[in-house]
Design an enzyme around this catalytic site. Structure first.
Site, PDB file in Angstrom:
ATOM      1  N   SER A 251     -52.792  -8.066  47.606  1.00  0.00           N
ATOM      2  CA  SER A 251     -52.398  -8.203  49.014  1.00  0.00           C
ATOM      3  C   SER A 251     -50.893  -8.183  49.231  1.00  0.00           C
ATOM      4  O   SER A 251     -50.433  -8.119  50.374  1.00  0.00           O
ATOM      5  CB  SER A 251     -52.972  -9.503  49.588  1.00  0.00           C
ATOM      6  OG  SER A 251     -54.386  -9.429  49.650  1.00  0.00           O
TER       7      SER A 251
ATOM      8  N   GLU B 230       0.794  -1.225   0.000  1.00  0.00           N
ATOM      9  CA  GLU B 230       0.000   0.000   0.000  1.00  0.00           C
ATOM     10  C   GLU B 230       0.831   1.281   0.000  1.00  0.00           C
ATOM     11  O   GLU B 230       0.405   2.294  -0.545  1.00  0.00           O
ATOM     12  CB  GLU B 230      -0.933   0.015   1.229  1.00  0.00           C
ATOM     13  CG  GLU B 230      -1.994  -1.059   1.243  1.00  0.00           C
ATOM     14  CD  GLU B 230      -3.061  -0.854   0.178  1.00  0.00           C
ATOM     15  OE1 GLU B 230      -3.312   0.309  -0.203  1.00  0.00           O
ATOM     16  OE2 GLU B 230      -3.628  -1.862  -0.290  1.00  0.00           O
TER      17      GLU B 230
END
Length: 619
Positions: free
Chosen positions: A384, A92
């Site tokens: 409850s 590259e």
């Protein structure tokens, strides 16, 4: 043909650009330093690449990989094989360590190689230019973008050393299929870290970034393999690889072993994401603004929080949680098996009440990630199950009454409000322990009234129930008649106070750390006393007797301690059981998302049996 003309144009424009900068230098100097202008227009002090974050269970196991748009795990240059670094330099940017961001000879070489191969094998961009493109710019093939790339590359070279640039580059480039950086690519394609890859595998991965679509190994494996061989051949030509090793590498079999992102325990993970937002908001001082009655202030705070959380999750943090994976699996199995295949849903919460850690959470029978989570988003009437918190404990705290004290279980009627006991019967004088264990309604209302509505709610307010308000300050709340109710997580949290009288919200998140292990966020909750020791002892006795001779007999099993309370709403639309063992407080809710009668399953007490299964596993 158009591509090559474009490259030639760029090739000719580069010296023109350099000449322009040189000739303009004196003019710039009279106004401002060119470096000052660059620093002002293109500030590059730090380059932060978005990374995966991880969520871990209490045993250290990764339970979720978190990424926003792509996978990336950052690697230091010293942890990346030198072979890979050399491979990218040869193929590259051969003058990487010599140029200042732009390589004119590289552009010429790219033109030559591309024309010979009749395809775009090299783009002429240096590694620094490619880094600039990946971090700051688009991948559009336009002259404007190319010129911007040159300027950004020059600025990066001014601010970063060559090793820093190489490290950033190898972590930034795209390897197709959502993998950014070499480590993410290694883990995705080969299910192992970069350091364990062979040279052939490294070269295979290096073939992808040049054109991630054309060299996508899942779609074009052969093309990727051919490019790998060409890259290795270039290394031979440059003297970085021997012919014999080259022959060996190109003959090496490349076998993909794809990994899938870790995403387990969706009920719990979804909740942790919500708790993370709460933790960041609390730590960053945004709580007050988020609760502001001013819509504009609230929206601004929400936007600021979203930005902070996103930035945090993009920084590669680890969220350490209290999840007990074994218990979570058992919890899911218990909910699914006890409810069965129907439209009835369930939610479950398990808290280690000594450490105040949320160790398990089930948001639904077949919960899907990020969907409605009944464990913390579902607000239902408690029935409850509210009596211990709103009626009995406040009464004992205020009066220091004995649990054998008598209270009337006869019919009750006041201002047209005439609730019945569940059986419909009217009882005479009964002890508090009997009234509690059998879940009689009228005795609960009477002791609630003796304590006083406001006094009773003063105790309940200490638990920070999100949707309990002044509108609930009335007699029917004594037996669960709230406007909205509470979530299973809230109710279970409140019950932890019956362990030692203190309350501290349970947390799923233990801490959030960065990659070096530094703690970034951690809850700083303080325990507060709700009940005195005498009240706690009496309440634990009442809860225990409910499992011995009361409405929750099926919950009992031989252990150091078992105690709890059932709750059923009008027309049996909700079924609750919340209880404690020596180390855990567990809450179970069962119902339909659209409330309707559950009488068909009521006698089977699935809520109690789920609780028992989980509590036995936990202990």
């Amino acid at each position: 043909m158009r591509t090559y003309v474009g490259y030639i144009t760029i090739f000719l424009l580069v010296p023109v650009l350099i000449l322009f900068i040189f000739l303009s230098y004196q003019e710039w100097s009279l106004a401002q330093s060119p470096y000052h202008v660059l620093d002002e227009r293109i500030p590059i002090e730090s380059i932060e690449l978005a990374q995966n974050s991880y969520m871990k269970a209490a045993n250290g196991k990764v339970i979720s990989e978190i990424s926003t748009g792509g996978k990336r795990t950052y690697l230091k240059l010293e942890d990346i094989p030198l072979f890979l670094e050399n491979l990218f330099i040869v193929t590259e940017d051969q003058k990487f360590y010599d140029h200042a961001g732009v390589d004119l000879s590289g552009i010429s070489r790219a033109l030559l190689i591309n024309s010979q191969n009749k395809t775009i094998e090299q783009g002429g961009s240096t590694i620094t230019q490619q880094l600039a493109r990946n971090v700051y710019l688009s991948h559009d093939r336009t002259y404007n973008r190319k010129l911007s790339e040159l300027i950004y590359a020059y600025q990066i070279e001014r601010k970063k050393s060559k090793p820093e640039i190489m490290e950033l580059y190898l972590n930034a480039i795209y390897f197709s299929n959502g993998a950014y950086g070499i480590e993410a690519a290694s883990q995705y394609y080969f299910s192992k870290p970069t350091g364990e890859l062979s040279k052939a595998e490294l070269a295979f991965l290096a073939a992808i970034p040049n054109n991630p679509e054309n060299y996508n190994p899942l779609k074009h494996f052969d093309a990727t393999k051919k490019r790998q061989e060409r890259l290795l051949k270039q290394m031979v030509a440059e003297g970085d690889l021997g012919q014999a090793e080259y022959e060996k590498l190109i003959k090496s079999t490349i076998k993909l072993d794809l990994s899938t992102p870790v995403d387990l325990y969706p009920d719990y993970v979804t909740y942790v994401h919500q708790e993370l937002k709460n933790l960041v908001a609390s730590s960053e001082g945004l709580d007050k603004s988020l609760q502001s009655p001013d819509v504009a202030i609230r929206k601004q705070a929400e936007a600021e929080l979203d930005i902070k959380v996103e930035k945090l999750l993009n920084s590669g943090v680890t969220i350490h949680t209290a999840l007990d994976t074994k218990l979570q699996t058992q919890s899911k199995t218990a909910v699914q098996s006890k409810i069965g295949v129907n439209d009835i849903e369930g939610a479950l919460v398990v808290i280690q009440h000594h450490t105040h850690e949320l160790v398990s959470l089930i948001g639904g029978k077949d919960y899907k990630k990020n969907s409605f989570n009944r464990a913390y988003q579902g607000y239902r009437q408690p029935g409850s199950a509210i009596k211990p918190l709103l009626d009995y404990a406040p009464y004992l705290e205020e009066t220091d009454a004995d649990i054998n004290q008598l209270v009337s279980g006869a019919s009750y009627c006041s201002n047209s409000y005439c609730p019945k006991n569940y059986s419909g019967d009217s009882y005479g004088m009964v002890t508090l322990r009997t009234a509690f264990a059998q879940s009689y309604n009228t005795p609960a209302i009477r002791i609630f009234e003796k304590t006083g509505v406001e006094t009773s709610f003063k105790y309940l307010d200490a638990f920070d129930f999100k949707k309990v308000s002044k509108k609930d300050h009335h007699t029917s709340s004594a037996i669960g008649g709230f406007e909205y109710g509470m979530s299973p997580l809230e109710l279970t949290n409140a019950y932890t106070s019956f362990n030692d009288g203190n309350y501290q919200p349970a947390r799923a998140i233990i801490k959030v750390t960065d990659q070096e292990g530094k703690v970034l966020y951690k809850w700083k909750d303080r325990s507060k006393e709700i009940w005195n020791k005498s009240t706690v002892a009496k309440m634990r006795q009442l809860l225990h007797e409910t499992t011995l001779s009361g409405t929750a007999r099926k919950a009992y099993f031989p252990t150091d301690y078992v105690g709890g309370k059932t709750g059923t709403t009008n027309d049996v639309k909700d079924m609750w059981f919340v209880g404690l063992t020596a180390n855990y407080t567990t809450g179970v809710w069962i119902g339909r998302d659209k409330p309707s009668n559950l009488q068909s399953i009521y006698s089977h007490t699935p809520h109690v049996l789920i609780w028992k299964d989980i509590s036995q596993t936990a202990e």
